[in-house]
Design a protein around this motif. Structure first.
Motif, PDB file in Angstrom:
ATOM      1  N   TYR A 155      93.219 155.896  31.787  1.00 30.02           N
ATOM      2  CA  TYR A 155      92.447 154.809  31.218  1.00 30.02           C
ATOM      3  C   TYR A 155      92.433 153.617  32.156  1.00 30.02           C
ATOM      4  O   TYR A 155      93.352 153.413  32.956  1.00 30.02           O
ATOM      5  N   ILE A 156      91.349 152.867  32.053  1.00 30.71           N
ATOM      6  CA  ILE A 156      91.188 151.621  32.800  1.00 30.71           C
ATOM      7  C   ILE A 156      91.104 150.485  31.795  1.00 30.71           C
ATOM      8  O   ILE A 156      90.337 150.559  30.821  1.00 30.71           O
ATOM      9  N   ASP A 157      91.913 149.459  32.001  1.00 27.13           N
ATOM     10  CA  ASP A 157      91.889 148.266  31.155  1.00 27.13           C
ATOM     11  C   ASP A 157      91.112 147.162  31.860  1.00 27.13           C
ATOM     12  O   ASP A 157      91.465 146.759  32.972  1.00 27.13           O
ATOM     13  N   TYR A 158      90.070 146.673  31.204  1.00 24.31           N
ATOM     14  CA  TYR A 158      89.309 145.517  31.679  1.00 24.31           C
ATOM     15  C   TYR A 158      89.732 144.324  30.818  1.00 24.31           C
ATOM     16  O   TYR A 158      89.383 144.261  29.633  1.00 24.31           O
ATOM     17  N   PHE A 207     100.281 128.430  29.188  1.00 26.46           N
ATOM     18  CA  PHE A 207     101.313 127.682  29.903  1.00 26.46           C
ATOM     19  C   PHE A 207     101.405 128.244  31.312  1.00 26.46           C
ATOM     20  O   PHE A 207     101.364 129.453  31.517  1.00 26.46           O
ATOM     21  N   ASP A 208     101.560 127.364  32.282  1.00 26.15           N
ATOM     22  CA  ASP A 208     101.696 127.815  33.661  1.00 26.15           C
ATOM     23  C   ASP A 208     102.335 126.702  34.489  1.00 26.15           C
ATOM     24  O   ASP A 208     101.665 125.766  34.915  1.00 26.15           O
ATOM     25  N   ASN A 209     103.663 126.793  34.663  1.00 24.75           N
ATOM     26  CA  ASN A 209     104.362 125.833  35.506  1.00 24.75           C
ATOM     27  C   ASN A 209     105.404 126.571  36.339  1.00 24.75           C
ATOM     28  O   ASN A 209     105.443 127.806  36.332  1.00 24.75           O
ATOM     29  N   SER A 210     106.226 125.851  37.041  1.00 18.05           N
ATOM     30  CA  SER A 210     107.177 126.465  37.955  1.00 18.05           C
ATOM     31  C   SER A 210     108.257 127.290  37.254  1.00 18.05           C
ATOM     32  O   SER A 210     108.899 128.134  37.874  1.00 18.05           O
ATOM     33  N   GLY A 211     108.447 127.068  35.942  1.00 19.76           N
ATOM     34  CA  GLY A 211     109.514 127.785  35.260  1.00 19.76           C
ATOM     35  C   GLY A 211     109.054 128.820  34.260  1.00 19.76           C
ATOM     36  O   GLY A 211     109.769 129.793  33.984  1.00 19.76           O
ATOM     37  N   PHE A 212     107.824 128.651  33.709  1.00 21.46           N
ATOM     38  CA  PHE A 212     107.418 129.520  32.612  1.00 21.46           C
ATOM     39  C   PHE A 212     105.897 129.651  32.578  1.00 21.46           C
ATOM     40  O   PHE A 212     105.172 128.695  32.851  1.00 21.46           O
ATOM     41  N   SER A 213     105.439 130.853  32.250  1.00 16.47           N
ATOM     42  CA  SER A 213     104.001 131.074  32.074  1.00 16.47           C
ATOM     43  C   SER A 213     103.778 131.978  30.868  1.00 16.47           C
ATOM     44  O   SER A 213     104.619 132.832  30.547  1.00 16.47           O
ATOM     45  N   PHE A 214     102.639 131.777  30.212  1.00 18.87           N
ATOM     46  CA  PHE A 214     102.280 132.614  29.061  1.00 18.87           C
ATOM     47  C   PHE A 214     100.770 132.787  29.038  1.00 18.87           C
ATOM     48  O   PHE A 214     100.014 131.811  29.053  1.00 18.87           O
ATOM     49  N   ASP A 215     100.324 134.052  29.019  1.00 16.03           N
ATOM     50  CA  ASP A 215      98.904 134.392  29.033  1.00 16.03           C
ATOM     51  C   ASP A 215      98.536 135.120  27.746  1.00 16.03           C
ATOM     52  O   ASP A 215      99.329 135.916  27.215  1.00 16.03           O
ATOM     53  N   ILE A 216      97.314 134.879  27.277  1.00  9.88           N
ATOM     54  CA  ILE A 216      96.806 135.597  26.113  1.00  9.88           C
ATOM     55  C   ILE A 216      95.327 135.886  26.334  1.00  9.88           C
ATOM     56  O   ILE A 216      94.597 135.072  26.918  1.00  9.88           O
ATOM     57  N   GLY A 217      94.892 137.052  25.881  1.00  2.49           N
ATOM     58  CA  GLY A 217      93.493 137.419  26.061  1.00  2.49           C
ATOM     59  C   GLY A 217      93.179 138.734  25.384  1.00  2.49           C
ATOM     60  O   GLY A 217      93.873 139.169  24.456  1.00  2.49           O
ATOM     61  N   GLY A 218      92.139 139.374  25.844  1.00  4.85           N
ATOM     62  CA  GLY A 218      91.708 140.637  25.272  1.00  4.85           C
ATOM     63  C   GLY A 218      91.396 141.655  26.353  1.00  4.85           C
ATOM     64  O   GLY A 218      91.098 141.303  27.491  1.00  4.85           O
ATOM     65  N   SER A 219      91.494 142.928  25.975  1.00  3.96           N
ATOM     66  CA  SER A 219      91.207 144.028  26.898  1.00  3.96           C
ATOM     67  C   SER A 219      90.269 145.025  26.233  1.00  3.96           C
ATOM     68  O   SER A 219      90.256 145.166  25.005  1.00  3.96           O
ATOM     69  N   VAL A 220      89.506 145.700  27.041  1.00  3.30           N
ATOM     70  CA  VAL A 220      88.783 146.888  26.613  1.00  3.30           C
ATOM     71  C   VAL A 220      89.375 148.058  27.387  1.00  3.30           C
ATOM     72  O   VAL A 220      89.337 148.076  28.624  1.00  3.30           O
TER      73      VAL A 220
END
Length: 272
Positions: free
Chosen positions: A113-116, A123-136
Motif C-alpha cells: 500500500y501507498i499512503d498519501y 507544535f514545532d520547536n527545538s524540543g517537541f513536535s506534533f503533527d496531525i492530518g489525514g491519509s488515503v
C-alpha cells in the motif's frame, strides 16, 4: 498506473525543493523484520496459514514548508510479503476455488500500500513536535492459495514444477485460488517527536488509523532516532524502533482478515 503517479509525485517534490530554499525535503526508509499472526480467508471461513516471519523494506518521502495555510505532504510505501502453509480440516473456498478437506496448501500473501498524507504541524520547536492530518491508503493486494500438483490422465510430468505435457504442450495443473484487491481507505495521520535535552537522541511515535467502519486498520510505530550528521547541507539520522500493522478487512473484494504484522525495524532519514 499507481506506480506512475507515485513516481510523478516524487519528481514534483524534488522539483519544488530545488526552487524554494525554505522547503525541507525528507527521505527515509526501513528494514523491518515483521512477524505475522492471525487468520484470513472468505467471510465464513478464516484460516491460520502459519505465515512466516519475513524481512520487509519500506520507504517514504515528505516535504515541509513554512506556509501556514497549506498542509505538508508525505508519501510512504509499505509491502507485507510472506508465505505459509496449512492442511484444511474442512472444505475451504477461496477466490472461486474449492479445496477439499485434508488438502495441504501453500499460501502466498502479498499486500502493498501507498499512503498519501497531508498534515499540519501543531507544535514545532527545538524540543517537541506534533503533527496531525489525514491519509488515503491505496491498497494493492495479491493473495494466492495453491494446492499440490494433481496430474490428469495422459499428462506426462516434466521438470517445471506443477506442469506437465499433454498433446505436445506444457500446461499448469495446480489448483489455485486467488484474490486481487484495489481499494482506497481514508485514515487519520498522527506523528510526534521529543528531543532529549543535551543529546543527539529523540523519541518518536507515528501512526495511521482507519476512519471507516468497514475495516479496522492501524499502522503505528515508536522508536529512537539518533542524529549522526548535522551540517549546513542537511541532517542524517539513524532510527531503531518497533512497528505494528493490524489489518481487519471486512469484505475487501471478498477478502476477510484478522492479521497482525509486528517487529523491530532499523532505518535512516535524510533531511535537506
Amino acid at each position: 498506473m499507481k506506480k506512475i503517479f507515485f513516481a510523478a509525485t516524487l519528481t514534483a517534490l524534488f522539483t519544488t525543493n530545488a526552487q524554494a530554499d525554505t522547503v525541507g525535503l525528507y527521505l527515509g526508509g526501513q528494514i523491518w523484520q515483521s512477524e505475522a499472526s492471525g487468520v484470513f480467508g472468505e467471510e465464513s471461513q478464516l484460516i491460520d496459514f502459519n505465515l512466516k516471519k519475513e524481512q520487509q523494506v519500506n520507504y517514504f518521502v515528505a516535504i515541509e514548508h513554512p506556509l501556514p495555510l497549506l498542509p505538508n505532504v508525505r508519501i510512504s510505501s509499505t509491502t507485507l510479503d510472506t508465505t505459509g502453509n496449512t492442511t484444511f480440516l474442512q472444505e475451504f473456498s477461496f477466490g472461486d476455488e474449492v479445496f477439499p478437506d485434508g488438502e495441504t496448501v501453500d499460501a502466498n500473501f502479498k499486500v502493498s500500500y501507498i499512503d498519501y498524507s497531508v498534515y499540519y504541524e501543531l507544535f514545532d520547536n527545538s524540543g517537541f513536535s506534533f503533527d496531525i492530518g489525514g491519509s488515503v491508503r491505496s491498497f494493492m493486494d495479491d493473495i494466492t492459495i495453491a494446492g499440490p500438483p494433481d496430474f490428469i490422465d495422459e499428462c506426462t510430468p516434466i521438470d517445471i514444477p506443477n506442469h506437465c505435457i499433454t498433446n505436445g504442450e506444457s500446461i499448469e495443473i495446480t489448483q489455485k485460488g486467488k484474490i486481487d484487491t484495489d481499494e482506497l481507505v481514508p485514515m487519520l495521520y498522527l506523528a510526534s517527536q521529543f528531543n532529549i535535552p543535551l543529546t543527539n537522541v529523540s523519541i518518536f511515535a507515528q501512526g495511521d488509523f482507519s476512519l471507516v467502519s468497514d475495516h479496522s486498520l492501524s499502522d503505528y510505530q515508536v522508536g529512537l532516532s539518533y542524529r549522526l550528521i548535522k551540517s549546513r547541507m542537511g541532517d542524517f539520522n539513524l532510527t531503531l524502533g518497533y512497528r505494528v500493522v493490524r489489518m481487519e478487512f471486512e469484505d475487501l473484494d471478498n477478502l476477510y482478515t484478522e492479521l497482525d504484522f509486528k517487529g523491530v525495524f532499523f532505518g535512516a532519514i535524510a533531511h535537506f
